[in-house]
Design an enzyme around this catalytic site. Structure first.
Site, PDB file in Angstrom:
ATOM      1  N   ALA A  50      40.808  40.677  34.090  1.00 29.60           N
ATOM      2  CA  ALA A  50      40.877  41.420  34.659  1.00 29.60           C
ATOM      3  C   ALA A  50      40.202  41.940  35.797  1.00 29.60           C
ATOM      4  O   ALA A  50      38.679  41.250  35.719  1.00 29.60           O
ATOM      5  CB  ALA A  50      41.927  42.685  33.893  1.00 29.60           C
ATOM      6  N   ASP A  51      39.791  42.034  36.418  1.00 28.17           N
ATOM      7  CA  ASP A  51      39.112  42.960  37.921  1.00 28.17           C
ATOM      8  C   ASP A  51      39.179  44.107  37.788  1.00 28.17           C
ATOM      9  O   ASP A  51      37.667  44.989  38.741  1.00 28.17           O
ATOM     10  CB  ASP A  51      39.833  42.098  39.152  1.00 28.17           C
ATOM     11  CG  ASP A  51      39.545  40.648  39.036  1.00 28.17           C
ATOM     12  OD1 ASP A  51      37.945  40.504  39.655  1.00 28.17           O
ATOM     13  OD2 ASP A  51      40.272  40.084  38.971  1.00 28.17           O
ATOM     14  N   ARG A  52      40.070  45.155  37.856  1.00 27.46           N
ATOM     15  CA  ARG A  52      40.282  46.674  37.450  1.00 27.46           C
ATOM     16  C   ARG A  52      41.175  46.510  36.814  1.00 27.46           C
ATOM     17  O   ARG A  52      42.277  46.497  36.804  1.00 27.46           O
ATOM     18  CB  ARG A  52      40.046  47.173  38.753  1.00 27.46           C
ATOM     19  CG  ARG A  52      39.658  48.399  38.951  1.00 27.46           C
ATOM     20  CD  ARG A  52      39.696  48.733  40.146  1.00 27.46           C
ATOM     21  NE  ARG A  52      38.928  48.459  40.921  1.00 27.46           N
ATOM     22  CZ  ARG A  52      37.615  49.553  41.773  1.00 27.46           C
ATOM     23  NH1 ARG A  52      37.457  50.721  41.325  1.00 27.46           N
ATOM     24  NH2 ARG A  52      36.871  48.556  42.257  1.00 27.46           N
TER      25      ARG A  52
END
Length: 406
Positions: free
Chosen positions: A273-275
């Site tokens: 995940a990036d955010r």
């Protein structure tokens, strides 16, 4: 042997150029925060934890070198000048990849060191007058050392927590498979998207760390991974990592996920995940949402693995996550090793080329749609794994309480 994205020695920082992998191993020296910005922006280095580590390390190295210069740079004369000098550098680094919250978190930690020092200085001057002002001036060196230590800590902390997440996530997937009546004696088949291993972090990886741990304990039958176009992080980077680790693996095209589920027993999908928003909505590499929708259709648990630093409890849901759009031309190009089909299909070992695979499209007139990320709604996610534990989505629930693993 595991690959690595960053290597350091003293104040020296080098990154492996991920644009030319897997056929060329090229290390690039990062001499300044601007060099880090350019490497992150151009995707010579990518992966939310890795870019956060590089940004923080570049600040630490920059300040460490500055303390050794003669004469001492003017921005080290006072806390005010130090803050004035670093603030635009922090802002510039953050703008390189705005979707990845880890980058913002790393910079926030450095800003926090400055803010804490500024608060102490104000209190000291107010309490002690001139003597306090003199002490505050002499404390600039300690603030700089604090910034250097904090910047290096961002990178150092990553490997340990990744191994913790790998273990926690692997155990959850195994337990879930057994609860659902699957025979795990011959190992599990797991699908992943993009690249989330040592090349995307400071070591071991997030989602790929789960796969690695399953392999290490003899519970992985096979890892499947998507090519992850248009940058091919799967076919270039994940393929290289799995091959290096000697993990049984199979590459599939992004459009083959549904067919894979129809023809093979897949026990879980694991992604990075990036955010992650407060309700569990997750921004990750473009194509993740597609895989989640198909996994839901086939009742395959979809698992997100990320450090606590990727959780953004300040935003309620995925609609507030900023999505980066890459230049349209990037979706029209591929880079790779030149292969000659003449005379038996020989391969020129060193030669690489970038080729355009599309006609000339209206790049500036909506001829290409090229978001770097998509958002997977939490209702499609079975669990979110961090170094603090696992947050599961309750049956029939449409959100996940990520605060319990933050």
């Amino acid at each position: 042997m595991q690959l690595t994205s960053i290597r350091t020695e003293g104040d020296s920082i080098e990154i492996i150029d991920q644009l030319v992998l897997p056929h060329t191993i090229s290390w690039i020296s990062i001499e300044s925060p601007q060099g880090a910005y350019e490497a992150i922006k151009s995707m010579k280095i990518r992966g939310a934890p890795a870019i956060a580590s590089l940004a923080a390390l570049s600040i630490a190295s920059y300040l460490s070198r500055a303390t050794k210069q003669t004469p001492t740079p003017a921005f080290l004369d006072s806390l005010g000048s130090l803050e004035a000098h670093l603030t635009p550098i922090f802002d510039h680094l953050y703008s390189s990849r705005p979707t990845a919250v880890n980058l913002g978190g790393a910079i926030a930690r450095l800003r926090g060191v400055l803010a804490s020092a500024k608060e102490k200085q104000t209190s000291s001057v107010a309490y002690d007058g001139a003597d306090g002002a003199a002490a505050a001036h002499s404390s600039v060196e300690s603030v700089v050392q604090g910034l250097i230590a904090e910047g290096r800590a961002v990178a150092d902390e990553d490997v340990g927590r990744n191994k913790t997440m790998g273990r926690i996530g692997a155990h959850w997937i195994l337990d879930n498979a057994q609860k659902n009546g699957f025979d795990t004696s011959n190992g599990l088949n797991v699908l992943t998207v993009c690249n989330t291993g040592s090349l995307a972090t400071s070591g071991y990886g997030t989602a790929l760390g789960i796969i690695t741990h399953l392999h290490e304990v003899g519970k992985l039958r096979r890892a499947y991974y998507t090519q992850s176009t248009p940058y091919h992080q799967g076919s270039r980077l994940t393929a290289l990592e799995l091959k290096t680790l000697q993990i049984p693996s199979t590459m599939i095209c992004d459009s083959m996920v549904g067919s894979l589920f129809q023809h093979e027993s897949i026990h879980a999908v694991v992604v990075g995940a990036d955010r992650v928003a407060k309700n569990g909505d997750t921004a990750n590499k473009i194509g993740t949402y597609n895989a989640a929708v198909i996994a839901k259709r086939h009742r395959v648990p979809f698992v997100v693995c990320c450090p606590v630093s990727t959780l953004d409890l300040s935003i309620p849901d995925g609609s507030a996550i900023p999505i980066e759009y890459r230049p349209p031309i990037e979706a029209c190009l591929v880079r790779g090793r030149i292969v000659s089909r003449e005379g038996g299909g020989g391969i020129e070992e060193a030669a690489q080329a970038i080729v355009q695979i599309t006609p000339d499209l209206a790049l500036e007139d909506h001829g290409v749609f090229n978001p770097s990320f998509d958002v997977t709604p939490s209702e499609l996610i079975a669990a979110i794994v961090t170094e603090k534990g696992v947050a599961e989505r309750a049956p029939q629930a449409t959100s996940i309480s990520v605060s319990e693993v933050s």
